[in-house]
Motif scaffolding. Structure first.
Motif, PDB file in Angstrom:
ATOM      1  N   TYR A 125       9.990   5.135  -8.879  1.00 23.98           N
ATOM      2  CA  TYR A 125       8.916   4.013  -8.698  1.00 23.98           C
ATOM      3  C   TYR A 125       8.733   3.901  -7.225  1.00 23.98           C
ATOM      4  CZ  TYR A 125      10.736   2.322 -13.219  1.00 23.98           C
ATOM      5  OH  TYR A 125      11.322   2.018 -14.376  1.00 23.98           O
ATOM      6  N   ILE A 126       9.145   4.831  -6.396  1.00 21.65           N
ATOM      7  CA  ILE A 126       8.847   4.977  -5.031  1.00 21.65           C
ATOM      8  C   ILE A 126       7.526   5.504  -4.685  1.00 21.65           C
ATOM      9  CG2 ILE A 126       9.619   5.763  -2.707  1.00 21.65           C
ATOM     10  CD1 ILE A 126      12.493   5.838  -3.897  1.00 21.65           C
ATOM     11  N   ALA A 127       6.706   5.025  -3.583  1.00 26.37           N
ATOM     12  CA  ALA A 127       5.326   5.265  -3.344  1.00 26.37           C
ATOM     13  C   ALA A 127       5.653   6.823  -2.840  1.00 26.37           C
ATOM     14  CB  ALA A 127       4.718   4.364  -2.760  1.00 26.37           C
ATOM     15  N   PRO A 128       4.590   7.566  -2.740  1.00 22.96           N
ATOM     16  CA  PRO A 128       4.548   9.031  -2.180  1.00 22.96           C
ATOM     17  C   PRO A 128       4.596   8.779  -0.617  1.00 22.96           C
ATOM     18  CG  PRO A 128       2.677   9.180  -3.686  1.00 22.96           C
ATOM     19  CD  PRO A 128       3.133   7.542  -3.595  1.00 22.96           C
ATOM     20  N   GLU A 129       4.100   7.734  -0.096  1.00 24.52           N
ATOM     21  CA  GLU A 129       4.365   7.546   1.357  1.00 24.52           C
ATOM     22  C   GLU A 129       5.268   7.228   1.811  1.00 24.52           C
ATOM     23  OE1 GLU A 129       2.030   3.809  -0.139  1.00 24.52           O
ATOM     24  OE2 GLU A 129       2.359   6.121  -0.583  1.00 24.52           O
ATOM     25  N   ILE A 130       6.373   6.618   1.100  1.00 24.47           N
ATOM     26  CA  ILE A 130       7.652   6.362   1.391  1.00 24.47           C
ATOM     27  C   ILE A 130       8.672   7.831   1.600  1.00 24.47           C
ATOM     28  CG2 ILE A 130       9.978   5.090   0.748  1.00 24.47           C
ATOM     29  CD1 ILE A 130       8.445   3.141  -0.480  1.00 24.47           C
ATOM     30  N   TYR A 131       8.289   8.590   0.741  1.00 24.28           N
ATOM     31  CA  TYR A 131       8.693   9.992   0.871  1.00 24.28           C
ATOM     32  C   TYR A 131       8.434  10.545   1.969  1.00 24.28           C
ATOM     33  CZ  TYR A 131      10.872   9.890  -3.975  1.00 24.28           C
ATOM     34  OH  TYR A 131      11.502   9.658  -5.180  1.00 24.28           O
ATOM     35  N   MET A 132       7.121  10.447   2.396  1.00 24.46           N
ATOM     36  CA  MET A 132       6.468  11.159   3.789  1.00 24.46           C
ATOM     37  C   MET A 132       7.360  10.428   4.743  1.00 24.46           C
ATOM     38  SD  MET A 132       2.465  11.193   2.496  1.00 24.46           S
ATOM     39  CE  MET A 132       1.950  12.234   1.116  1.00 24.46           C
ATOM     40  N   SER A 133       7.544   9.305   4.799  1.00 26.23           N
ATOM     41  CA  SER A 133       8.262   8.582   6.104  1.00 26.23           C
ATOM     42  C   SER A 133       9.424   8.934   6.180  1.00 26.23           C
ATOM     43  CB  SER A 133       8.136   7.152   5.803  1.00 26.23           C
ATOM     44  OG  SER A 133       9.093   6.656   4.692  1.00 26.23           O
ATOM     45  N   LYS A 134      10.293   9.511   5.181  1.00 30.24           N
ATOM     46  CA  LYS A 134      11.500  10.116   5.098  1.00 30.24           C
ATOM     47  C   LYS A 134      11.594  11.441   5.940  1.00 30.24           C
ATOM     48  CE  LYS A 134      15.331  11.366   2.204  1.00 30.24           C
ATOM     49  NZ  LYS A 134      15.830  11.596   0.765  1.00 30.24           N
ATOM     50  N   SER A 135      10.385  12.217   5.630  1.00 29.41           N
ATOM     51  CA  SER A 135      10.606  13.723   6.124  1.00 29.41           C
ATOM     52  C   SER A 135       9.727  13.816   7.398  1.00 29.41           C
ATOM     53  CB  SER A 135       9.884  14.460   5.418  1.00 29.41           C
ATOM     54  OG  SER A 135       8.575  14.102   5.039  1.00 29.41           O
ATOM     55  N   CYS A 136       9.099  12.555   7.957  1.00 27.52           N
ATOM     56  CA  CYS A 136       7.976  12.575   9.057  1.00 27.52           C
ATOM     57  C   CYS A 136       8.308  11.182   9.753  1.00 27.52           C
ATOM     58  CB  CYS A 136       6.797  12.862   8.906  1.00 27.52           C
ATOM     59  SG  CYS A 136       5.631  13.015  10.270  1.00 27.52           S
ATOM     60  N   ALA A 137       8.754  11.213  11.076  1.00 27.98           N
ATOM     61  CA  ALA A 137       9.215   9.821  11.452  1.00 27.98           C
ATOM     62  C   ALA A 137       8.141   8.833  12.080  1.00 27.98           C
ATOM     63  CB  ALA A 137      10.085   9.942  12.699  1.00 27.98           C
ATOM     64  N   ASP A 138       7.004   9.776  12.183  1.00 31.62           N
ATOM     65  CA  ASP A 138       5.413   9.268  12.614  1.00 31.62           C
ATOM     66  C   ASP A 138       4.940   8.744  11.602  1.00 31.62           C
ATOM     67  OD1 ASP A 138       6.103  10.184  15.105  1.00 31.62           O
ATOM     68  OD2 ASP A 138       5.025  12.422  14.796  1.00 31.62           O
ATOM     69  N   LYS A 139       5.172   8.672  10.291  1.00 30.25           N
ATOM     70  CA  LYS A 139       4.603   8.234   9.171  1.00 30.25           C
ATOM     71  C   LYS A 139       5.315   6.870   8.783  1.00 30.25           C
ATOM     72  CE  LYS A 139       2.127  12.402   7.552  1.00 30.25           C
ATOM     73  NZ  LYS A 139       0.786  11.892   7.781  1.00 30.25           N
ATOM     74  N   GLY A 140       4.391   5.949   8.317  1.00 27.04           N
ATOM     75  CA  GLY A 140       5.014   4.736   7.589  1.00 27.04           C
ATOM     76  C   GLY A 140       4.440   4.281   6.466  1.00 27.04           C
ATOM     77  N   TYR A 141       4.581   3.239   5.944  1.00 27.07           N
ATOM     78  CA  TYR A 141       3.976   2.628   4.651  1.00 27.07           C
ATOM     79  C   TYR A 141       3.735   1.016   4.969  1.00 27.07           C
ATOM     80  CZ  TYR A 141       8.972   1.677   3.714  1.00 27.07           C
ATOM     81  OH  TYR A 141      10.057   1.547   3.598  1.00 27.07           O
ATOM     82  N   THR A 142       2.982   0.594   4.020  1.00 29.05           N
ATOM     83  CA  THR A 142       2.643  -0.749   4.197  1.00 29.05           C
ATOM     84  C   THR A 142       2.901  -1.352   2.823  1.00 29.05           C
ATOM     85  OG1 THR A 142       0.197  -0.090   3.531  1.00 29.05           O
ATOM     86  CG2 THR A 142       0.769  -0.258   5.911  1.00 29.05           C
ATOM     87  N   LYS A 143       2.396  -2.567   2.630  1.00 23.97           N
ATOM     88  CA  LYS A 143       2.258  -3.408   1.599  1.00 23.97           C
ATOM     89  C   LYS A 143       1.776  -2.743   0.411  1.00 23.97           C
ATOM     90  CE  LYS A 143       1.982  -7.710   4.059  1.00 23.97           C
ATOM     91  NZ  LYS A 143       1.306  -8.738   4.390  1.00 23.97           N
ATOM     92  N   GLN A 144       0.859  -1.751   0.469  1.00 21.50           N
ATOM     93  CA  GLN A 144       0.265  -0.846  -0.743  1.00 21.50           C
ATOM     94  C   GLN A 144       1.468   0.022  -1.490  1.00 21.50           C
ATOM     95  OE1 GLN A 144      -2.728   1.217   1.843  1.00 21.50           O
ATOM     96  NE2 GLN A 144      -3.947   0.762  -0.078  1.00 21.50           N
ATOM     97  N   ALA A 145       2.789   0.075  -0.866  1.00 18.15           N
ATOM     98  CA  ALA A 145       3.712   0.951  -1.450  1.00 18.15           C
ATOM     99  C   ALA A 145       4.210  -0.001  -2.665  1.00 18.15           C
ATOM    100  CB  ALA A 145       4.870   1.091  -0.540  1.00 18.15           C
TER     101      ALA A 145
END
Length: 359
Positions: A125-145
């Protein structure tokens, strides 16, 4: 736990959030040794949706799942309005009361934050941007997750319990990996076209193509429940109809008649009448026919006038030629239009007297 208690306390007025009753702290002893404290929260007694599914007690009809989607979206909207990202939207965190109201619970890993970058959630159920934030510290996610996770829940409920890309041959883990890598997938098997479009937009891989707020998704769900939701294909057909109506058949309302809403609506209904459309094309054809006949008639008359002028010029030329011939044979010009009206006297050269020159 203290974070969950604070969030649920702030959301206690929302009917689609599990009701917060009270809390208490008790000491924790293990084998007679003090180890810490229990933090206890008392909530309303509800049925868990995941347990109902496992027991075969859940209604998988689209009407019921649309109602679930609306209720959970209402609860999620209340959380987003105070700046909370739930981060763990899944069926096991959905509850239903005895009167059929669905509610969102378990704010244990929720955060009061606008942009998060820590990895959290339940696999699948995890959004793709959450996985991206795990591998890249510069990326984050918002309420869209949270919107993505809700979309995946609805997809699973309307797809016989399968995640996107999952089936008897493809395992859950493989399907999740393919989806997180950006693999496209088809619509849920049991959803209508309108509900499928909402679900697919909610769990879009690209955040730019996803609902930007839960309020937008909730608006479409409400329209769907009322039967007023239009799919993208229906909106395209409607836009063509509107364009044709406003640019061809009738002008848009002006400042003078804009207030006359009922009259303008009746006028639009008359415009849509097939008889009026047929009359429009008939009158257009008649008008074009008259215009063509008028142009053809004007062309014929113009050519006739030019031909008559050419004949007159030809007759005048023949008359002048006869007069000139007669003048050469007689030594006199018979064309009275160019001869002077007085008589001319020819004086021989020898009788010509030069006049005196006065100094």
């Amino acid at each position: 736990i203290e974070n969950e208690s604070n969030i649920m306390y702030r959301l206690r007025s929302c009917r689609n959030i599990v009701t917060y009753e009270e809390e208490d702290i008790k000491p924790l002893y293990i084998n007679g040794k003090f180890e810490g404290y229990y933090f206890l929260i008392r909530m309303e007694y509800l049925k868990n949706v995941r347990q109902m599914i496992c027991r075969g007690q859940f209604d998988f009809s689209e009407n019921n799942i649309v109602r679930l989607a609306v209720d959970i979206a209402e609860g999620l909207k209340s959380a987003h309005n105070i700046g909370v990202i739930h981060r763990d939207i899944k069926p096991s965190n959905f509850f239903v009361s005895d009167d059929g109201v669905y509610k969102l619970g378990d704010f244990g890993i929720s955060r009061l934050i606008i942009l998060a970058n820590s990895f959290a959630g339940t696999e699948g159920y995890i959004a793709p941007e959450i996985y991206m934030s795990k591998s890249c510290a510069d990326k984050g996610y918002t309420k869209q997750a949270d919107i993505y996770s809700l979309g995946i829940c609805l997809y699973q409920l309307m797809n016989n319990g399968f995640f996107p890309l999952e089936n008897e041959e493809i395992s859950t883990e493989t399907a999740v990996d393919m989806r997180i890598q950006g693999r496209t997938f088809g619509r849920p098997a049991n959803a209508s076209e309108g509900f499928s479009e909402i679900i697919m937009k909610a769990c879009a891989y690209d955040t730019k193509k996803r609902y930007s707020t839960i309020g937008e998704m909730l608006m479409d769900l409400e329209l769907l429940r009322k039967g007023d939701f239009r799919t993208s294909s229906e909106n395209f057909e409607r836009s063509l109809e509107t364009y044709a109506r406003e640019t061809i058949f009738s002008p848009p309302p002006t400042a003078e008649n804009f207030s006359q809403t009922e009259e303008y609506t009746d006028e639009l209904k008359q415009v849509r009448n097939p008889k009026n459309i047929a009359n429009f094309f008939i009158f257009s054809a008649i008008f074009l026919t008259i215009a063509v006949v008028a142009v053809f008639t004007a062309t014929v008359i113009t050519k006739k006038i030019k031909n008559d002028n050419s004949e007159v010029s030809y007759v005048v030329s023949e008359t002048e030629e006869e007069n000139f011939t007669q003048t050469e044979s007689t030594g006199q010009n018979t064309n009275k239009s160019v001869m002077p009206s007085t008589d001319w006297q020819i004086i021989p050269p020898e009788e010509f007297v030069q006049p005196d020159i006065i100094p």
